[in-house]
Structure formats: structure tokens, C-alpha cells
Design a protein around this motif. Structure first.
Motif, PDB file in Angstrom:
ATOM      1  N   GLU A  76       0.806  -1.220   0.000  1.00  0.00           N
ATOM      2  CA  GLU A  76       0.000   0.000   0.000  1.00  0.00           C
ATOM      3  C   GLU A  76       0.839   1.271   0.000  1.00  0.00           C
ATOM      4  O   GLU A  76       0.445   2.303   0.541  1.00  0.00           O
ATOM      5  CB  GLU A  76      -0.997  -0.009   1.161  1.00  0.00           C
ATOM      6  CG  GLU A  76      -1.964  -1.174   1.100  1.00  0.00           C
ATOM      7  CD  GLU A  76      -2.933  -1.222   2.266  1.00  0.00           C
ATOM      8  OE1 GLU A  76      -2.679  -0.581   3.302  1.00  0.00           O
ATOM      9  OE2 GLU A  76      -3.938  -1.926   2.131  1.00  0.00           O
ATOM     10  N   THR A  90       0.490   6.556  -2.318  1.00  0.00           N
ATOM     11  CA  THR A  90      -0.638   6.586  -1.399  1.00  0.00           C
ATOM     12  C   THR A  90      -0.229   7.460  -0.217  1.00  0.00           C
ATOM     13  O   THR A  90       0.921   7.902  -0.110  1.00  0.00           O
ATOM     14  CB  THR A  90      -0.947   5.174  -0.877  1.00  0.00           C
ATOM     15  OG1 THR A  90       0.209   4.701  -0.168  1.00  0.00           O
ATOM     16  CG2 THR A  90      -1.317   4.221  -2.002  1.00  0.00           C
ATOM     17  N   LYS A  92       0.204   6.361   2.752  1.00  0.00           N
ATOM     18  CA  LYS A  92       1.236   5.565   3.417  1.00  0.00           C
ATOM     19  C   LYS A  92       2.566   5.700   2.679  1.00  0.00           C
ATOM     20  O   LYS A  92       3.621   5.793   3.304  1.00  0.00           O
ATOM     21  CB  LYS A  92       0.794   4.091   3.468  1.00  0.00           C
ATOM     22  CG  LYS A  92       1.729   3.159   4.196  1.00  0.00           C
ATOM     23  CD  LYS A  92       1.129   1.754   4.221  1.00  0.00           C
ATOM     24  CE  LYS A  92       2.006   0.741   4.905  1.00  0.00           C
ATOM     25  NZ  LYS A  92       1.388  -0.603   4.920  1.00  0.00           N
ATOM     26  N   THR A 121      -2.805   1.080  12.035  1.00  0.00           N
ATOM     27  CA  THR A 121      -4.061   1.564  11.478  1.00  0.00           C
ATOM     28  C   THR A 121      -3.740   2.648  10.450  1.00  0.00           C
ATOM     29  O   THR A 121      -2.600   3.109  10.355  1.00  0.00           O
ATOM     30  CB  THR A 121      -4.963   2.155  12.580  1.00  0.00           C
ATOM     31  OG1 THR A 121      -4.317   3.317  13.111  1.00  0.00           O
ATOM     32  CG2 THR A 121      -5.214   1.139  13.692  1.00  0.00           C
ATOM     33  N   ASP A 122      -4.739   3.089   9.720  1.00  0.00           N
ATOM     34  CA  ASP A 122      -4.535   4.167   8.756  1.00  0.00           C
ATOM     35  C   ASP A 122      -3.997   5.423   9.422  1.00  0.00           C
ATOM     36  O   ASP A 122      -3.261   6.194   8.807  1.00  0.00           O
ATOM     37  CB  ASP A 122      -5.843   4.497   8.034  1.00  0.00           C
ATOM     38  CG  ASP A 122      -6.266   3.403   7.070  1.00  0.00           C
ATOM     39  OD1 ASP A 122      -5.420   2.552   6.709  1.00  0.00           O
ATOM     40  OD2 ASP A 122      -7.446   3.397   6.666  1.00  0.00           O
ATOM     41  N   TRP A 125      -0.255   6.381   9.298  1.00  0.00           N
ATOM     42  CA  TRP A 125       0.353   6.934   8.090  1.00  0.00           C
ATOM     43  C   TRP A 125      -0.127   8.348   7.790  1.00  0.00           C
ATOM     44  O   TRP A 125       0.342   8.968   6.847  1.00  0.00           O
ATOM     45  CB  TRP A 125       0.060   6.015   6.895  1.00  0.00           C
ATOM     46  CG  TRP A 125       0.237   4.579   7.261  1.00  0.00           C
ATOM     47  CD1 TRP A 125      -0.719   3.607   7.253  1.00  0.00           C
ATOM     48  CD2 TRP A 125       1.432   3.944   7.731  1.00  0.00           C
ATOM     49  NE1 TRP A 125      -0.199   2.413   7.688  1.00  0.00           N
ATOM     50  CE2 TRP A 125       1.122   2.587   7.988  1.00  0.00           C
ATOM     51  CE3 TRP A 125       2.740   4.376   7.966  1.00  0.00           C
ATOM     52  CZ2 TRP A 125       2.064   1.677   8.462  1.00  0.00           C
ATOM     53  CZ3 TRP A 125       3.679   3.471   8.430  1.00  0.00           C
ATOM     54  CH2 TRP A 125       3.330   2.125   8.666  1.00  0.00           C
ATOM     55  N   ARG A 126      -1.038   8.879   8.601  1.00  0.00           N
ATOM     56  CA  ARG A 126      -1.547  10.234   8.374  1.00  0.00           C
ATOM     57  C   ARG A 126      -0.602  11.299   8.881  1.00  0.00           C
ATOM     58  O   ARG A 126      -0.415  12.302   8.237  1.00  0.00           O
ATOM     59  CB  ARG A 126      -2.904  10.406   9.027  1.00  0.00           C
ATOM     60  CG  ARG A 126      -3.996   9.744   8.256  1.00  0.00           C
ATOM     61  CD  ARG A 126      -5.371  10.158   8.744  1.00  0.00           C
ATOM     62  NE  ARG A 126      -6.321   9.179   8.251  1.00  0.00           N
ATOM     63  CZ  ARG A 126      -6.993   8.351   9.025  1.00  0.00           C
ATOM     64  NH1 ARG A 126      -6.889   8.413  10.329  1.00  0.00           N
ATOM     65  NH2 ARG A 126      -7.809   7.465   8.492  1.00  0.00           N
TER      66      ARG A 126
END
Length: 131
Positions: A76, A90, A92, A121-122, A125-126
Motif C-alpha cells: 500500500e 498513497t 502511506k 491503522t490508517d 500513516w496520516r
């Protein structure tokens, strides 16, 4: 050297089979680290035919770029539309590139998993990696 959070998350990206590239630490992992960083830095590949530079980074071997980019997509880090040669980063992947640009591979090699080994979790990567 980067902070422990950054190093642990880079460790996941490179060594975890489910969330990352699932690479092994033997052989030339530093070369693999450099290759992934350099490829991420080229994205989006559709601009200015950057995919040609990406092909040269993988030795101009037919299929090699496809395999490497496929692994990066499974992790990803990139995504694509009609062709892997047109892939872009992306969220990430953007996080990873920023983190890799400020982290030496030798710093990463002695790390382990974040979150007590629980999956990322998402949200991981934020937050932008910072120096």
C-alpha cells in the motif's frame, strides 16, 4: 537518527508480511531500502516518463519493475490505474518516503514492531514524519 515511532513503523513497512513488503534481513536489505526510497521519490511515474527511470533502477530487466512495483502496491505504498507504470503514492507511501529520507537503514535494522505488535491503522500513516 529518527525517533523510535518512525523507526518502528518503517520496520513494519519493510519486514512485516501482512502490512509491508515482507523482506528478509539477510542479503542486501540496505540496497532494497535504497531502491524503494528511490522509486517512491520518482512517483508519480506517469509524469515526464519517470517510469523509464524506474525501469533503469531495476536493471532494465523485463518484468523486474512490474514485480517490484507490485510488491510496493501490496504494501500500500503506491496505487495505479490502468498501468503500474503510471502509479502514484498513497498516503502511506508519502509517509514512508518522508521517513526514509530522514532515516538511515542502519538505524532501522535494530527496531521492532510498534503498538506492542498489534497491526498499524490508517492513522499511523496520516501524521507526517518529521525530522
Amino acid at each position: 537518527m529518527s525517533d523510535a515511532r518512525t523507526l518502528e513503523h518503517l520496520y513494519v513497512i519493510f519486514y512485516d508480511d501482512a502490512q509491508g513488503l515482507g523482506l528478509c534481513g539477510c542479503g542486501s536489505p540496505e540496497s532494497a531500502y535504497d531502491l524503494v526510497r528511490d522509486l517512491l521519490g520518482l512517483a508519480p511515474f506517469y509524469e515526464n516518463s519517470r517510469w523509464e527511470t524506474a525501469e533503469s533502477l531495476t536493471g532494465n530487466i523485463p518484468g523486474a519493475l512490474h514485480i517490484v512495483l507490485g510488491a510496493m502496491e501490496r504494501a500500500e505504498l503506491i496505487e495505479h490505474g490502468t498501468s503500474l507504470r503510471g502509479a502514484w503514492l498513497t498516503e502511506k507511501g508519502e509517509w514512508c518516503l518522508t521517513a526514509m529520507r530522514m532515516t538511515e537503514f542502519d538505524d532501522l535494522d535494530q527496531q521492532g514492531y510498534p503498538h506492542g505488535g498489534k497491526p498499524c491503522t490508517d492513522a499511523c500513516w496520516r501524521a507526517p514524519a518529521t525530522a
